[in-house]
Write a protein that holds these residues in place. Sequence first.
Motif, PDB file in Angstrom:
ATOM      1  N   PRO A  62      -1.412   7.357   1.185  1.00 27.23           N
ATOM      2  CA  PRO A  62      -1.710   6.104   1.906  1.00 27.23           C
ATOM      3  C   PRO A  62      -1.167   6.051   3.328  1.00 27.23           C
ATOM      4  O   PRO A  62      -1.616   5.213   4.105  1.00 27.23           O
ATOM      5  N   ALA A 117       0.982  11.288   5.246  1.00 26.48           N
ATOM      6  CA  ALA A 117       2.221  12.060   5.443  1.00 26.48           C
ATOM      7  C   ALA A 117       2.070  13.557   5.177  1.00 26.48           C
ATOM      8  O   ALA A 117       2.958  14.338   5.508  1.00 26.48           O
ATOM      9  N   ILE A 118       0.916  13.960   4.582  1.00 22.13           N
ATOM     10  CA  ILE A 118       0.777  15.388   4.223  1.00 22.13           C
ATOM     11  C   ILE A 118      -0.216  16.063   5.177  1.00 22.13           C
ATOM     12  O   ILE A 118      -1.410  15.726   5.185  1.00 22.13           O
ATOM     13  N   CYS A 127       6.948   9.015   4.410  1.00 22.30           N
ATOM     14  CA  CYS A 127       6.941   8.867   2.958  1.00 22.30           C
ATOM     15  C   CYS A 127       8.126   8.014   2.502  1.00 22.30           C
ATOM     16  O   CYS A 127       7.970   7.132   1.647  1.00 22.30           O
ATOM     17  N   CYS A 142       6.073   5.797  -4.616  1.00 22.37           N
ATOM     18  CA  CYS A 142       4.621   5.780  -4.416  1.00 22.37           C
ATOM     19  C   CYS A 142       3.914   6.635  -5.471  1.00 22.37           C
ATOM     20  O   CYS A 142       3.159   6.118  -6.287  1.00 22.37           O
ATOM     21  N   VAL A 178       1.415   8.720  -5.385  1.00 19.10           N
ATOM     22  CA  VAL A 178      -0.034   8.959  -5.344  1.00 19.10           C
ATOM     23  C   VAL A 178      -0.358  10.463  -5.299  1.00 19.10           C
ATOM     24  O   VAL A 178      -1.294  10.934  -5.963  1.00 19.10           O
TER      25      VAL A 178
HETATM   26  S1  SF4 Z   1       4.601   9.944  -2.346  1.00 17.38           S
HETATM   27 FE1  SF4 Z   1       2.927   8.684  -1.471  1.00 17.38          FE
HETATM   28  S2  SF4 Z   1       3.501   8.404   0.703  1.00 17.38           S
HETATM   29 FE2  SF4 Z   1       4.738  10.105  -0.091  1.00 17.38          FE
HETATM   30  S3  SF4 Z   1       3.579  11.972   0.420  1.00 17.38           S
HETATM   31 FE3  SF4 Z   1       3.015  11.376  -1.703  1.00 17.38          FE
HETATM   32  S4  SF4 Z   1       1.185  10.097  -1.435  1.00 17.38           S
HETATM   33 FE4  SF4 Z   1       2.156  10.213   0.575  1.00 17.38          FE
END
Ligand code: SF4
Length: 254
Positions: free
Chosen positions: A174, A177-178, A193, A208, A210
């Motif tokens: 979201p 960050a990657i 992150c 998070c 995700v």
């Molecule tokens: S935990 Fe969430 S914000 Fe952090 S890298 Fe993974 S998807 Fe992105």
Amino acid sequence: MVGFAPVGRWERPPKDLPNSLSPWIPEEFWPQSIYPEAKTVVVIGLPVSLPIVETAPSIYYHELYKTVNSMLDSKAYEISNYLSEKGFGAIYLPRDAYGDIKILIDKPFAFFSHKHAAYLAGLGSFGHNNVLLTPEYGPRVRFTSIFTTAKIKGDRIKTEDLCTHCLLCVKNCPVGAIPKTGDFPPPVDKKLCAVRSAELRDEYRSPCGVCIKVCPVGQDRELFGRKNMAIYSKSKKFGKYHKAWEHVRKYGSK
Ligand code: SF4
Ligand code: B12
Ligand code: SF4
């Protein structure tokens, strides 16, 4: 999951490692720098169940995260005491070791990395999402370690690269960050992150998660009937799942 890594693997990383990590783990983060008597690192891993991670970010994943964390800490504590009782010095490590997510925004490191320990103990290979992927649970497994003076044969390092390079983790993060291209595993923007995690913490629904939810790797996908990755798209066909996740997200957190 369990794996064994002789401490020499930090000093002389095996040539057949599935990913080349550059720079290598700094010496002060090696087990023998932290506990000079250590001969072996025992790494244990516990899964986070896919249908619960699918609700993330949510109070449900938040609660699971806390449960798995405390189970890891107590199992590692028990294993270290068992080894000590048998006459081998052994100490447990906490599964995380930071006081508050806000500490990680400025300094996103712990004094020891379990993900690298699990890698050296043959439990998996790095994914594009920069966490360790395992054949059993993909990235949906949390680790901790025990340092012991017992000399235990190391597990075979897995030489295959488990990441399919589908980039679903990149597309679904979201906060972006990657990175998509460049080094592998890519340097994740830890600050972005960690800031996202701090926001979610204030809403009682951190972390998070995700990038571990959408990863297609892991036999757990077969077990839970989640092989079709379109389940995370807004397709009508998967409406019943989205409805369930939205229901969970409505309660117990902001
Ligand atoms: S935990 Fe969430 S914000 Fe952090 S890298 Fe993974 S998807 Fe992105
Ligand atoms: C700090 C931390 C974070 C920070 C920073 C993340 C990061 N990428 O490092 C934040 C808050 C952002 C974070 C987020 C997440 N985390 Co986290 N996190 C940690 C923690 C506490 C310490 C990691 C660490 O310090 N490693 C030490 C250094 C050596 O590793 P490194 O940063 O990767 O460094 C390498 C290179 O960058 C290079 N390097 C280059 N320059 C420098 C400079 C210095 C000073 C150092 C040390 C290294 C270095 O050297 C290293 C070797 O190649 C660990 C628990 C633990 N104690 O291991 C969990 C851990 C890594 N997190 C975990 C998870 C699951 C997550 C999340 C998915 C959130 C969640 N729980 O749902 C996200 C994923 C983010 C992502 N895609 O990377 C799991 C991973 C499990 C797995 N299957 O691999 C762990 C192992 C927790 C656990 N006990 O299981 N995390
Ligand atoms: S989502 Fe795809 S690219 Fe990302 S770690 Fe998993 S397999 Fe690799």
